[in-house]
Design a protein around this motif. Sequence first.
Motif, short mmCIF file in Angstrom:
data_model
loop_
_atom_site.label_atom_id
_atom_site.label_comp_id
_atom_site.label_asym_id
_atom_site.label_seq_id
_atom_site.Cartn_x
_atom_site.Cartn_y
_atom_site.Cartn_z
N THR A 74 0.85 -1.19 0.00
CA THR A 74 0.00 0.00 0.00
C THR A 74 0.88 1.24 0.00
O THR A 74 1.88 1.30 0.74
CB THR A 74 -0.92 0.02 1.22
OG1 THR A 74 -1.71 -1.19 1.24
CG2 THR A 74 -1.85 1.22 1.18
N THR A 75 0.53 2.21 -0.80
CA THR A 75 1.28 3.46 -0.87
C THR A 75 0.61 4.52 0.02
O THR A 75 -0.49 4.32 0.52
CB THR A 75 1.34 4.00 -2.31
OG1 THR A 75 0.03 4.48 -2.69
CG2 THR A 75 1.80 2.93 -3.27
N GLY A 76 1.28 5.63 0.14
CA GLY A 76 0.68 6.79 0.77
C GLY A 76 -0.23 7.50 -0.21
O GLY A 76 -0.69 6.92 -1.21
N ALA A 77 -0.49 8.78 0.06
CA ALA A 77 -1.38 9.56 -0.80
C ALA A 77 -0.89 9.50 -2.24
O ALA A 77 0.31 9.52 -2.51
CB ALA A 77 -1.43 10.99 -0.31
N ALA A 78 -1.83 9.44 -3.17
CA ALA A 78 -1.49 9.31 -4.58
C ALA A 78 -2.37 10.23 -5.41
O ALA A 78 -3.40 10.75 -4.94
CB ALA A 78 -1.68 7.86 -5.03
N TYR A 79 -1.94 10.44 -6.63
CA TYR A 79 -2.71 11.25 -7.59
C TYR A 79 -3.21 10.35 -8.70
O TYR A 79 -2.46 9.54 -9.26
CB TYR A 79 -1.85 12.35 -8.19
CG TYR A 79 -1.78 13.60 -7.35
CD1 TYR A 79 -2.66 14.65 -7.56
CD2 TYR A 79 -0.83 13.72 -6.34
CE1 TYR A 79 -2.60 15.80 -6.79
CE2 TYR A 79 -0.76 14.86 -5.57
CZ TYR A 79 -1.64 15.91 -5.80
OH TYR A 79 -1.59 17.03 -5.03
N VAL A 80 -4.50 10.48 -9.00
CA VAL A 80 -5.08 9.86 -10.20
C VAL A 80 -5.29 10.98 -11.20
O VAL A 80 -5.94 12.00 -10.89
CB VAL A 80 -6.41 9.15 -9.87
CG1 VAL A 80 -6.99 8.54 -11.15
CG2 VAL A 80 -6.21 8.08 -8.82
N VAL A 81 -4.74 10.80 -12.39
CA VAL A 81 -4.74 11.86 -13.40
C VAL A 81 -5.46 11.36 -14.64
O VAL A 81 -5.17 10.27 -15.15
CB VAL A 81 -3.31 12.29 -13.76
CG1 VAL A 81 -3.35 13.45 -14.76
CG2 VAL A 81 -2.55 12.70 -12.51
N SER A 82 -6.40 12.17 -15.12
CA SER A 82 -7.12 11.85 -16.36
C SER A 82 -6.41 12.52 -17.53
O SER A 82 -6.28 13.75 -17.57
CB SER A 82 -8.56 12.37 -16.26
OG SER A 82 -9.18 12.37 -17.54
N VAL A 83 -5.90 11.72 -18.49
CA VAL A 83 -5.24 12.25 -19.67
C VAL A 83 -5.92 11.69 -20.91
O VAL A 83 -6.29 10.51 -20.95
CB VAL A 83 -3.73 11.90 -19.69
CG1 VAL A 83 -3.00 12.62 -18.58
CG2 VAL A 83 -3.53 10.40 -19.57
N PRO A 84 -6.15 12.50 -21.92
CA PRO A 84 -6.78 12.00 -23.15
C PRO A 84 -5.92 10.93 -23.82
O PRO A 84 -4.71 10.82 -23.57
CB PRO A 84 -6.90 13.26 -24.03
CG PRO A 84 -6.75 14.41 -23.09
CD PRO A 84 -5.87 13.94 -21.99
N ASP A 85 -6.54 10.16 -24.69
CA ASP A 85 -5.83 9.07 -25.35
C ASP A 85 -4.68 9.59 -26.23
O ASP A 85 -3.69 8.89 -26.41
CB ASP A 85 -6.81 8.26 -26.20
CG ASP A 85 -7.83 7.52 -25.33
OD1 ASP A 85 -7.51 7.29 -24.14
OD2 ASP A 85 -8.92 7.21 -25.83
N ASP A 86 -4.84 10.79 -26.78
CA ASP A 86 -3.80 11.33 -27.67
C ASP A 86 -2.84 12.27 -26.95
O ASP A 86 -2.14 13.05 -27.59
CB ASP A 86 -4.44 12.06 -28.85
CG ASP A 86 -5.22 13.30 -28.42
OD1 ASP A 86 -5.53 13.41 -27.20
OD2 ASP A 86 -5.54 14.15 -29.28
#
Length: 866
Positions: free
Chosen positions: A105-117
């Motif tokens: 398990t990691t600490g705090a994390a970032y989930v990032v939405s990036v377009p396919d291109d």
Amino acid sequence: MNLRYVLQSLRRRPAETIAAAVSVALTVAFLILLGSFTAQTGARLTLRAAARVPVDWQVQVTPGSDPAVTATALRDIPGLLRFRAVDYAKVPGLSSVSADGGTRTTGAAYVVSVPDDYRSFAPGEIRLLVGAADGVILQQQTASNLSAAPGTTVTVLGARRTAQVTGVADLPNADSFFQVVGAPPGSGASAPPDNVLLVSPARFTTLTAGATVVHQFHLRLERASLPTDPAKAADEVTRRANHLVAAVAGGALIGDNLGTSLSAAREDAIYARLLVLLLGVPGLLLAGVVTALVVSLRNDRQRRDLALLRLRGVSPRRAAILIGGTALLDGLIGAAVGVGVALLAPRFGPYGDPSTTWLIAGALTGVLLALATELTPLARTLRGSAPTVQAGVNPLPPTRTPLALRLGLDVVLLTGSAIVFWLTARGGYQVVVVPEGVPVASVNYAALLAPALAWPGMALLIWRVTVLALNRAARTPDADRSGSMPDLRHDVVRRRRIPIARGVTGLAIAVAVTVSAAVFTHTYDQQARLDTALTVGSDVAVTLPPDSTTGLDPAIAAVPGAAAVEQVSHRLVYVGPDLQDLYGIDAATIGRAAPLQDAFTPGSSIKTALGRLAATPDGALLSQETLHDYQLRTGDTVQLRLKDTGGAYRTVRFHVVGVITEFATAPRDSFVLANRSYIASATGLSAVQTLLVRTDRPASVAAAIHAPAAALVNDITAPRVAVPSASGLAAGSLSGLSRLTLAFGILLAAASAGLVLVVGATQRRRSTTALAILDASPRQRSGFLWTEARALTIAGAIGGLAAATVIAAELIKVLNGIFDPPPQHPAVPWLFVGAVLAAAIASAALATTLATRWAGRVDPSRLRDL
């Protein structure tokens, strides 16, 4: 009649016209190329600064604002190429189940939405290491923390949603990608997050349910329309950003990556102008002096022509027009040739096509220089101030010391240069001051006074010393059994000490300009290579992310051509609340592969500092900033927190043994250097994240190393990561200026030596003719010319090397900020220095040989000169 006189002069004396035209052409070409370099350097620096930025703007929508309003306003930005929506969400952490059934398990994390291109939109932001680019991608450090790979299932804590990993990637520009948009400089996060999950927009909402989402738009701007000067380009980008902020009425904040990069390049632009001023302008002035010297070869002949014209009743105005026509022809031919050389130069060197403005300016300068040089010496005769025509045609050489030397101006100038140099040294040689976070730069022009005063001071000192050396009392005449007339030759040189000293000074300055520029550029090249080696780590480096538990096997670097391999543990450590890089090394042997300099350890040598580290198992070298911020001194104990085998941070005690400012692969701000064995025993982790390889064949050795997929193999010849330096001039700007200065410098040094002697021979044609009438042999007559040539060449070479030593030392110290790291001592290109001296000596020998043959002829035209 005017045109006929000019054409007849060209037909009867083509050698004089060719010599004058060639000298004018050199000056014209030098001026055009130097001016074009100055104009184009800014453009190159602007393009280079912009090329380093993968995303120009990060426009962040403020809380409560509508992203659609911001997106509409973005389409009206001047120069917009395209933009993409990128969303960020901070989650409590990520977890995965390893192959052995254990949960990580990691600490705090970032989930990032990036377009396919997105990877094609911003090629420098995401570098795929393994797996597929579409789907769910883990950052390299996150994959290491979770022991995950493509196919691993990762759970997002908080939303408790799972996703299957399709790839692992590196984020080379994570600092800007995760910047705190709108925060003042220096107040954002000290380091980018260690745990990042990149997903498509379709999966982002489900994986981040309940988390606060930050909406951003990443923009790419059209760069070709920006001003060529980095500072002006930065101002233009800032104005566009301000216009957008006003258009959305505070609905968005802008992270201006492009403006920041362009603002940083303004320091490079200032250094480029200073280099032109300190390296190029002396060469340009020397080219003008040599041109004046060559063109003055016509002066004696034109004095005689003028005397004949006056005897035939030609008015002074008419005579000036006739002789001015010849000078105009010299200037026009030279300007045309010089413009042609400048147009061809870009095909053979790192020069851009010269602008029309500089072509016209160079051509006009060449024509005016030819006119001024040929007509000014005849002004006295045209005004009738010469006592007689014969005295105007055959003037005696001056014997009075110039006024500047009688006033002691050389001592005054050199003393002033030494004082300014001392004051500059005391202030740390900061000739260009760029305050952090301030979009302006200031130049300490007072620091430039040291070399500016040293140039004329050294020239006058060389003149004074030469006159004193040649003004020795004549020897008592003795029997001249050999017939070489040594006493008479000595007396002639003594009487001509002023013209000879003038020639010695010209040759010395030509040598000084060329050699000092060569020493400066050679020193810069040496430090640029060291700078690259520091960034890469060594000739070849194999690297994994910090804290990687898999580690590297040193055996993979044992390939043919590898001379030495050193292991480095790269860990992340908390110094108080600050997260810094920790490098574990073998202090006794690290110098076999890593580049080391005494400049890395202020107040001590690098050998002494590493010796203390090796003798203290728990020792640590800290940055000056860390020592200052935490009020630490050598010998103090400092508590640092490192990850152990379980992934948790634990406190480890170190003793401070010194300060270090730079090290291989280390960042340029704060980091810690310690013993690798002590770190392994204290944390239980002995994994090595970096291998440094010393080799003479970096490209082939790098290609032969078969590293794990997650590792990066880099070499000094083609670094795959951005190589920062104190000045962005390393890529091409300085090389263009150095080639220009050095190429013309060799030509000017050779011309100075040869042409001074040719001028001296033409001035002494009456005395050589008289010696011939007195039955002196050709060998005896040539002895006078060779004696003068030896005196001029030896004194000019010695004086030039002395002046070059002083000027090069001052240039390197005054422009210390352009070097990173600062050099321990100047690097002297001995082969090039020998080539310059050889060119001058060969030119002097050739000119004297031709002059002696010319002096050996006695014909009716020579007798008429008597």
